[in-house]
Design a protein around this motif. Structure first.
Motif, PDB file in Angstrom:
ATOM      1  N   UNK A  60      24.136   7.142   8.119  1.00 27.51           N
ATOM      2  CA  UNK A  60      22.900   6.372   8.289  1.00 27.51           C
ATOM      3  C   UNK A  60      23.065   4.922   7.838  1.00 27.51           C
ATOM      4  N   UNK A  61      24.201   4.313   8.232  1.00 25.38           N
ATOM      5  CA  UNK A  61      24.428   2.894   7.998  1.00 25.38           C
ATOM      6  C   UNK A  61      24.809   2.253   9.327  1.00 25.38           C
ATOM      7  N   UNK A  62      24.749   0.920   9.357  1.00 21.05           N
ATOM      8  CA  UNK A  62      25.091   0.200  10.580  1.00 21.05           C
ATOM      9  C   UNK A  62      26.599   0.183  10.792  1.00 21.05           C
ATOM     10  N   UNK A  63      27.013   0.035  12.059  1.00 20.64           N
ATOM     11  CA  UNK A  63      28.433  -0.035  12.412  1.00 20.64           C
ATOM     12  C   UNK A  63      28.677  -1.330  13.174  1.00 20.64           C
ATOM     13  N   UNK A  64      29.826  -1.971  12.910  1.00 24.51           N
ATOM     14  CA  UNK A  64      30.202  -3.167  13.648  1.00 24.51           C
ATOM     15  C   UNK A  64      31.630  -2.994  14.161  1.00 24.51           C
ATOM     16  N   UNK A  65      31.812  -3.257  15.436  1.00 26.79           N
ATOM     17  CA  UNK A  65      33.141  -3.173  16.054  1.00 26.79           C
ATOM     18  C   UNK A  65      33.765  -4.562  16.012  1.00 26.79           C
ATOM     19  N   UNK A  66      34.655  -4.790  15.043  1.00 26.10           N
ATOM     20  CA  UNK A  66      35.234  -6.123  14.842  1.00 26.10           C
ATOM     21  C   UNK A  66      36.255  -6.499  15.902  1.00 26.10           C
ATOM     22  N   UNK A  67      36.599  -5.535  16.770  1.00 26.94           N
ATOM     23  CA  UNK A  67      37.510  -5.897  17.851  1.00 26.94           C
ATOM     24  C   UNK A  67      36.792  -6.720  18.919  1.00 26.94           C
ATOM     25  N   UNK A  68      35.459  -6.670  18.926  1.00 24.42           N
ATOM     26  CA  UNK A  68      34.686  -7.442  19.914  1.00 24.42           C
ATOM     27  C   UNK A  68      33.664  -8.369  19.267  1.00 24.42           C
ATOM     28  N   UNK A  69      33.229  -8.067  18.033  1.00 23.39           N
ATOM     29  CA  UNK A  69      32.182  -8.869  17.395  1.00 23.39           C
ATOM     30  C   UNK A  69      32.790 -10.096  16.717  1.00 23.39           C
ATOM     31  N   UNK A  70      32.154 -11.254  16.888  1.00 25.89           N
ATOM     32  CA  UNK A  70      32.621 -12.487  16.253  1.00 25.89           C
ATOM     33  C   UNK A  70      31.738 -12.793  15.045  1.00 25.89           C
ATOM     34  N   UNK A  99      23.512 -10.996   2.844  1.00 24.99           N
ATOM     35  CA  UNK A  99      24.835 -11.106   3.446  1.00 24.99           C
ATOM     36  C   UNK A  99      25.271  -9.733   3.927  1.00 24.99           C
ATOM     37  N   UNK A 100      25.576  -9.607   5.216  1.00 20.43           N
ATOM     38  CA  UNK A 100      26.049  -8.359   5.797  1.00 20.43           C
ATOM     39  C   UNK A 100      27.587  -8.390   5.803  1.00 20.43           C
ATOM     40  N   UNK A 101      28.195  -7.350   5.253  1.00 18.32           N
ATOM     41  CA  UNK A 101      29.642  -7.341   5.058  1.00 18.32           C
ATOM     42  C   UNK A 101      30.243  -6.084   5.671  1.00 18.32           C
ATOM     43  N   UNK A 102      31.253  -6.268   6.515  1.00 21.24           N
ATOM     44  CA  UNK A 102      31.966  -5.139   7.107  1.00 21.24           C
ATOM     45  C   UNK A 102      32.899  -4.539   6.063  1.00 21.24           C
ATOM     46  N   UNK A 103      32.774  -3.218   5.854  1.00 20.08           N
ATOM     47  CA  UNK A 103      33.547  -2.530   4.822  1.00 20.08           C
ATOM     48  C   UNK A 103      34.041  -1.191   5.359  1.00 20.08           C
ATOM     49  N   UNK A 104      35.172  -0.736   4.843  1.00 15.65           N
ATOM     50  CA  UNK A 104      35.657   0.601   5.194  1.00 15.65           C
ATOM     51  C   UNK A 104      34.956   1.669   4.372  1.00 15.65           C
ATOM     52  N   UNK A 105      34.399   1.254   3.234  1.00 11.66           N
ATOM     53  CA  UNK A 105      33.653   2.173   2.359  1.00 11.66           C
ATOM     54  C   UNK A 105      32.421   1.434   1.854  1.00 11.66           C
ATOM     55  N   UNK A 106      31.278   1.735   2.423  1.00 13.65           N
ATOM     56  CA  UNK A 106      30.052   1.024   2.036  1.00 13.65           C
ATOM     57  C   UNK A 106      29.558   1.432   0.655  1.00 13.65           C
ATOM     58  N   UNK A 107      30.172   2.446   0.038  1.00 10.52           N
ATOM     59  CA  UNK A 107      29.787   2.859  -1.314  1.00 10.52           C
ATOM     60  C   UNK A 107      30.686   2.258  -2.382  1.00 10.52           C
ATOM     61  N   UNK A 108      31.526   1.292  -1.997  1.00 13.01           N
ATOM     62  CA  UNK A 108      32.429   0.647  -2.949  1.00 13.01           C
ATOM     63  C   UNK A 108      31.632  -0.345  -3.795  1.00 13.01           C
ATOM     64  N   UNK A 109      31.175   0.112  -4.964  1.00 16.89           N
ATOM     65  CA  UNK A 109      30.304  -0.717  -5.803  1.00 16.89           C
ATOM     66  C   UNK A 109      31.054  -1.887  -6.424  1.00 16.89           C
ATOM     67  N   UNK A 110      32.344  -1.719  -6.693  1.00 15.65           N
ATOM     68  CA  UNK A 110      33.126  -2.823  -7.255  1.00 15.65           C
ATOM     69  C   UNK A 110      33.188  -3.989  -6.276  1.00 15.65           C
ATOM     70  N   UNK A 111      33.444  -3.684  -5.011  1.00 13.90           N
ATOM     71  CA  UNK A 111      33.487  -4.732  -3.994  1.00 13.90           C
ATOM     72  C   UNK A 111      32.113  -5.371  -3.822  1.00 13.90           C
ATOM     73  N   UNK A 112      31.076  -4.556  -3.785  1.00 14.83           N
ATOM     74  CA  UNK A 112      29.718  -5.086  -3.617  1.00 14.83           C
ATOM     75  C   UNK A 112      29.346  -6.005  -4.762  1.00 14.83           C
TER      76      UNK A 112
END
Length: 590
Positions: A60-70, A99-112
């Motif tokens: 239940x989170x958003x997805x972004x395809x960085x191969x096409x999204x700029x 700020x919307x950030x593309x992440x491989x793990x949206x639960x990474x609190x250290x990165x957030x």
């Protein structure tokens, strides 16, 4: 209206990204390996973008395809390149203060947390394919990061042999902190408000996080931050040996110490008495628990952090370095319906890992396992774990008394520290329970003498203790730079080796030293074990308080291999070196 949540597999079926037979095959593989379904599907050749799109829907989170999204350039501008690379994240859109950030793990609190501090925005994670993030970072950040220079001529990156040991992101963080704090003077003169403010500034936060992350990368078991008159020294304990990693100027001492005290929920204003705390982190999809100890000294406060990998308890008895004979004997003891099994050795010898590995093997729906610990180092599913809380009146003794009313089959006592705890543990073993516990002794036979010294009656020891396992941890030879050589068999006599011809050649191994092992020749650790099983003869000797030497001889006659003899087996198997066995096992009197 929010979209109805579907499982990853059902979503991909609905979208036509996968056939029913492919999904069935992946689910069978997941059941067999207990792995991640998304990774299994990608390994089977499915489009990673489709898999992560389905995973995002499931989460239940958003997805972004960085191969096409700029990505939006205004978003890129608020996050430095080294932060994006460190966490493998990419800012894709900035909407006012979000700020919307593309992440491989949206639960990474250290990165957030890092992203929030550097961008001064609220951060919302969106899911993206990890490889796509890495490629997009390379596309959207043009230049390379220029590392700052330390002020005052101090080199913060010198290792014990003068080698640069730290990763580029830690170098960058260190340079930024020194640039910011170098003009402030000695932080020891600052008041509490200034110290707290400094501890919450972005450079110190990043430095504190990166020191921990680098320690995890280096496989360190402990982090030492040691203030002295000239500055602050950072050392990592890797494979049981301390390595100096970096030194910092004295003006960084107060804010860095304060940052770790904040993270571990200590009283930041109290600098006169020792304090303990804990920090939970997630790094590269693995959970770690840091036990933090703060000790006042002449030049400030020393911080020591013990790094506990919560997954290490699941490695299994067969990977701890037991010989097949000792492992079989230990497993036989663990199947007894009652009695006490003790693990002995100094701090850091792996006693807790061994006990948890044993509990993990015994854990099933048919047995009730209770543990009392101070603190609970690992979490084991299906086991009731109780943590001592002296302030609330919950001691080892109180917990054990309650355990006897909880219908237990197996009880683990973190450590027998006093007579009260020992007596209740023995009572538990006498009343039909299997009890596991630890003691601090040099070898297995000494455990009975130690219990008598604590005040336990000898006849109770002989009636309950069924086995004592002494252990040490030694370093393994690095597989990447291992080389073989020959020595005379007579050179190994001190380990108990008795060859017919002392001049015959024996093949051993050692490490030359390489980048993988930090030029030490060792990588990883292995256990040396000494298992004493109590038989009627040894039990009778305990009752009549026989000398330790007599008990040891009886144990050897009953099949016990001493620690040095177990070390010799590992040396002859080319797993470690004679010098390493000497370092961790040999004591005066051998």
């Amino acid at each position: 209206m929010a979209m109805a949540r579907k499982s990853l597999g059902d979503y991909m079926l609905e979208k036509g990204y996968i056939s029913p037979s492919e999904l069935e095959e992946a689910r069978k593989a997941q059941q067999a390996t207990h792995g991640d379904l998304a990774k299994i599907l990608i390994d089977q050749g499915l489009n990673p973008a489709h898999v992560y799109e389905a995973k995002a829907q499931e989460m239940q989170v958003a997805f972004v395809d960085l191969s096409v999204y700029k990505p939006d350039p205004s978003a890129i501008n608020v996050v430095p390149e080294h932060v994006a690379k460190r966490h493998n994240v990419l800012p894709v859109k900035k909407d006012n203060n979000t700020l919307y950030v593309a992440m491989a793990d949206t639960n990474n609190l250290t990165a957030t947390d890092d992203l929030r501090l550097v961008s001064r925005c609220q951060v919302r994670g969106v899911l993206a394919v990890p490889d796509h993030i890495e490629e997009a970072i390379a596309r959207n950040y043009g230049g390379t990061m220029v590392e700052g220079t330390a002020k005052g001529g101090m080199n913060p990156l010198r290792g014990g042999n003068g080698a640069e040991l730290m990763a580029s992101d830690l170098k960058s963080d260190m340079a930024e902190v020194m640039a910011q704090y170098g003009s402030r003077g000695d932080a020891a003169k600052e008041d509490d408000d200034s110290v707290i403010s400094g501890a919450e500034e972005a450079p110190i936060v990043r430095l504190a996080n990166t020191i921990i992350q680098q320690a995890v990368k280096e496989r360190a078991s402990d982090i030492h931050l040691e203030p002295d008159r000239k500055g602050v020294r950072v050392r990592y304990r890797i494979d049981g040996v301390l390595h100096e990693t970096m030194t910092m100027p004295t003006y960084i001492k107060m804010p860095l110490t304060a940052r770790y005290k904040i993270m571990s929920e200590m009283n930041i204003a109290e600098r006169r008495v020792p304090q303990d705390g804990r920090i939970g982190i997630k790094y590269e999809n693995k959970d770690y628990d840091l036990r933090v100890s703060c000790l006042p000294n002449l030049h400030g406060e020393k911080i020591v952090m013990r790094i506990l990998d919560k997954s290490s308890v699941m490695i299994g008895l067969n990977k701890l370095g037991f010989t097949p004979e000792v492992q079989a004997q230990l497993e036989e003891l663990a199947t007894q319906p009652n009695g006490m099994i003790l693990s002995t050795g100094p701090t850091g010898s792996g006693k807790t890992t061994t006990q948890y590995s044993l509990l993990n093997k015994l854990n099933s729906v048919t047995v009730n396992i209770l543990t009392v610990e101070d603190p609970c180092e690992y979490q084991l599913s299906g086991v009731t774990q109780v943590q001592v809380n002296k302030k609330a009146g919950l001691t080892f003794g109180n917990a054990l008394r309650s355990f006897l009313r909880q219908d237990p089959d197996i009880i683990m006592v973190g450590e027998m520290r006093d007579l009260e705890t020992a007596e209740i543990a023995i009572e538990s073993a006498l009343t039909g329970h299997l009890v596991l516990s630890t003691l601090h002794t040099n070898d297995a036979p000494s455990a009975t003498i130690r219990m008598i010294d604590m005040g336990v009656e000898p006849f109770l020891i002989s009636a309950t203790v069924i086995g004592v396992l002494a252990q040490r941890l030694g370093r393994k030879i690095c597989k990447n730079c291992k080389e073989f050589y020959e020595v005379d068999a007579g050179d190994l006599r001190r380990f108990g080796f008795r060859p017919e011809d002392p001049t015959q050649k024996v093949q051993l191994a050692r490490g030359r030293g390489c980048e993988m092992c930090r030029q030490t020749g060792y990588h990883g650790r292995i256990g040396f074990y000494e298992l004493m099983r109590l038989n009627a003869e040894i039990a009778e000797m305990v009752v009549r308080r026989a000398p330790l030497s007599d008990i040891k001889e009886a144990a050897k006659a009953n099949g016990m291999h001493e620690l040095r003899e177990d070390g010799l087996i590992k040396v002859l198997d080319c797993l470690t070196t004679p010098e390493e066995v000497m370092r961790v096992v040999f004591t005066a009197g051998f």
